[in-house]
Design a protein around this motif. Structure first.
Motif, short mmCIF file in Angstrom:
data_model
loop_
_atom_site.label_atom_id
_atom_site.label_comp_id
_atom_site.label_asym_id
_atom_site.label_seq_id
_atom_site.Cartn_x
_atom_site.Cartn_y
_atom_site.Cartn_z
N MET A 62 0.86 -1.17 0.00
CA MET A 62 0.00 0.00 0.00
C MET A 62 0.90 1.22 0.00
O MET A 62 1.86 1.28 0.76
N ILE A 85 -1.72 -1.09 -3.90
CA ILE A 85 -2.90 -0.25 -3.65
C ILE A 85 -2.39 1.17 -3.55
O ILE A 85 -1.62 1.51 -2.64
N LEU A 90 -4.60 8.01 0.21
CA LEU A 90 -3.83 7.24 1.18
C LEU A 90 -2.66 8.02 1.78
O LEU A 90 -2.03 7.56 2.72
N ASP A 97 -6.20 3.00 9.32
CA ASP A 97 -6.55 3.03 7.89
C ASP A 97 -5.75 1.98 7.12
O ASP A 97 -6.28 1.27 6.27
N THR A 98 -4.46 1.93 7.41
CA THR A 98 -3.59 0.98 6.72
C THR A 98 -4.09 -0.44 6.94
O THR A 98 -4.16 -1.26 6.01
N ARG A 100 -7.14 -1.41 7.64
CA ARG A 100 -8.40 -1.63 6.92
C ARG A 100 -8.16 -1.82 5.42
O ARG A 100 -8.80 -2.66 4.78
N VAL A 101 -7.23 -1.05 4.87
CA VAL A 101 -6.95 -1.14 3.44
C VAL A 101 -6.33 -2.49 3.09
O VAL A 101 -6.75 -3.16 2.13
N LEU A 205 -8.52 2.70 -4.13
CA LEU A 205 -9.40 2.33 -3.01
C LEU A 205 -10.74 1.80 -3.52
O LEU A 205 -11.29 0.84 -3.00
N LEU A 210 -13.42 0.26 -1.09
CA LEU A 210 -13.39 1.22 0.02
C LEU A 210 -13.71 2.61 -0.50
O LEU A 210 -13.42 2.96 -1.64
N ILE A 215 -11.20 7.10 4.21
CA ILE A 215 -9.85 6.62 4.47
C ILE A 215 -8.86 7.73 4.16
O ILE A 215 -9.01 8.45 3.20
#
Lengths: 260, 337
Positions: A62, A85, A90, A97-98, A100-101, A205, A210, A215
């Motif tokens: 990510m 990602i 981001l 957040d990281t 969840r991603v 995302l 998402l 985010i």
């Protein structure tokens, strides 16, 4: 067996970091590399394949600003493909957040094992993999010095303060590995050439389901207030004397500092 | 009371309270006084261990909850502790949770962040209070220090080893045994999380080299590439014995197989904060520096006058460690008599 490596692009530890106006790392200004601790788990996965197991290795990264360059080395080492990602939203993503991603992206991949390094060389928090395991309901085996998948289960030696614990869980599972797994290999020339034709898939995302508004961007849970340089240590006392004189000066110094 | 500051404790292999938990408790007590918040500790451990460790923690905090969790005997501690704590604090969105930045503490923090949907600040070297915890930490190998806050002043902070010196409270606190129902707490993201299949501890192995915990040592003698061989570490052993300290190493020495990984200081090893750190034949790459720069006094011995460690040592001795260290041992012995 399918293995996914959580590979974090980080600024090269030997370079100079620059901070953006939000006091977070200006990640566009520094050439990225794969986080050193993540290379150990990549190596562990590649060794399973070297040992004759039918193993596919996928990198999952990510990044706000970093491009795919950092992932090429992992592909050159022997990973089969990579997913990146990347989304403007981001930039400045917090740890939650990281987490969840990465979990959202993993739900779109098939795997038996997810491997992650013990922490990153930039922030060094070491908390994201446990959160990913919690969100996905995966068995979580951390601080591994050995990883042995066999017959649908994985055994891990978890380093403890006094030795190690031998852990076992059903796969799919998430394992966090340490340097004790063994030195990562250098890419061979053939590996570097081969990496050029390997696929790096880029996801936004939206691609992983998402909502960018929920985010990153305005960081959701943490904020950096200020940044400064550390206090300098006092000036260093340099000694260049014959051994016995140097020894006396060292003891005097330790006594003077009330250290002994 | 809403907004309680919780100290999540961990226990060592011997079932005693970990040193880092006593430090976190001391830090939290000071923060609670500054913030006008209640401070409480929680110990989640197997029956037979939880109560004793809670008594130890009560030396530092006014109130400690002890949870006997049989699962902690057969599973890794992180998920067991996090699940119990999530249940205890789920009704208080303004709670602040402090835990040591150790292996187990990081696992606990990672699980809890996902279970409660809250933010985490990691590796706090110092914490002050301004509407919430304000956390200082070194980043990029200590080249920068950031000051950060949690949105809304609530969430989780992992605290680095040696943030403060553990200091008992004037009065011993009270211990309450708490029974928790199984399963995830309702009303939090944890209630919707899928349940993970169990992780089983098949065996706990104590290794001879692991019997020494370098994190606990007040004096550390560390060797690097300049030690040359496993045999070379004998001089480090002698000096450590003379000083009453422990032997540690840089990554180069561990990778060479001269000393086990459990003794490694640095980015991929352990972070230590002793009173004295003697670095023998260690160049001082940033990856090593990050693990030992918190030492009160750093003495480095190196043949290379350009070694980067000269920039952050308090005393830098240029010369052959195999001549200087024996002379140093002899000098220490001579002064003792």
């Amino acid at each position: 067996m399918k293995i996914v490596i959580l590979a974090k692009p980080v600024p090269d530890a030997t370079g100079q970091e620059r901070l953006g106006p939000d006091l977070r790392l200006d990640r566009a200004a520094i050439p990225p590399v794969i986080n050193g601790n993540d290379e150990y788990v990549l190596e562990a996965a590649l060794r399973l394949r070297d040992a004759g197991a039918d193993v596919s290795v996928t990198l999952l990264a990510m990044a706000g600003a970093f491009g795919p360059d950092a992932l090429r080395k992992g592909l050159a080492m022997g990973a089969d493909d990579a997913y990146l990602i990347t989304d403007p939203a981001l930039a400045g993503a917090c740890a939650l957040d990281t987490t969840r991603v990465l979990a959202a992206a993993l739900r779109r991949l098939e795997f038996d094992l997810v491997l992650a390094g013990v922490d990153s060389s930039d922030g060094g928090g070491g908390i994201v993999p446990a959160g990913v395991a919690a969100l996905m309901g995966l068995p979580y085996l951390s601080y591994a010095s050995a990883i042995v998948p066999e017959g649908g289960r994985v055994r891990v030696r978890r380093i403890s303060p006094t030795g190690y614990d031998l852990l076992e869980a059903a796969m799919p599972a998430l394992v966090v590995g340490t340097q004790a797994l063994g030195e990562p290999r250098y890419p061979t020339l053939r590996g570097i050439m081969g990496a050029r034709s390997k696929t790096i898939t880029t996801w936004s995302l939206a691609d992983i389901g998402l909502d960018a508004a929920a985010i990153g961007g305005e960081p959701t849970t943490t904020r950096v207030r200020s940044v400064r340089s550390p206090e300098a240590r006092g000036s260093v006392r340099v000694v260049r004397e014959p051994a016995t004189v140097a020894a006396t000066q060292i003891v005097d110094f330790l006594v003077e500092r009330r250290a002994i | 009371m809403p907004g309680t500051l919780w100290v999540i404790a961990e226990t060592g292999a011997d079932g005693r309270l970990a040193r880092i938990s006593a430090e976190v408790a001391t830090l939290a007590r000071g923060l609670g006084a500054d913030a006008g918040r209640d401070v409480a500790g929680v110990v989640v451990a197997p029956p037979g261990i939880a109560a004793g460790a809670a008594e130890e923690l009560a030396a530092f905090l006014p109130r400690v909850l002890a949870v006997e969790a049989p699962a902690a005997a057969t599973s890794p501690a992180g998920v067991v502790i996090a699940t119990a704590v999530a249940r205890m604090v789920s009704g208080d969105p303004s709670a602040c949770l402090l835990v040591g930045a150790s292996s187990d503490g990081r696992d606990v923090a990672g699980f809890l962040a996902a279970m409660l949907g809250v933010g985490v600040l990691t590796n706090a070297a110092a914490i002050t209070w301004d509407g919430g915890p304000i956390v200082e930490k070194g980043v990029f190998g200590g080249r920068l220090v950031t000051t950060s806050e949690l949105a809304g002043g609530a969430g989780i902070v992992t605290v680095a080893l040696g943030s403060v010196t553990a200091e008992a409270a004037p009065a011993v606190g009270r211990v309450e045994m708490v029974a928790l129902p199984d399963g995830a707490p309702s009303g939090t993201p944890a209630a919707d999380l899928p349940e993970a299949p169990p992780v089983t501890v098949l065996e706990r192995v104590v290794e001879a080299a692991g019997a020494v915990q370098i994190e606990e040592a007040k004096i550390i003698v560390a060797g690097g590439r300049g030690m040359g061989s496993a045999d070379g570490f004998r001089v480090a052993d002698e000096l450590a014995t003379e000083l009453g300290g422990a032997v540690a190493a840089s990554r180069a020495a561990v990778d060479a197989g001269w000393i086990p990984y459990s003794r490694q200081v640095g980015q991929t090893g352990k972070v230590v904060k002793p009173e004295v750190y003697v670095a023998l034949g260690i160049s001082g790459a940033v990856q090593h520096k990050v693990g030992m720069q918190g030492a009160s006094t750093i003495v480095a011995i190196n043949t290379d006058s350009d070694a980067p460690i000269a920039e952050f040592a308090d005393m830098f001795v240029i010369g052959n460690l195999f001549e200087i260290v024996p002379a140093l041992v002899a000098e220490l012995r001579a002064r003792r008599t």
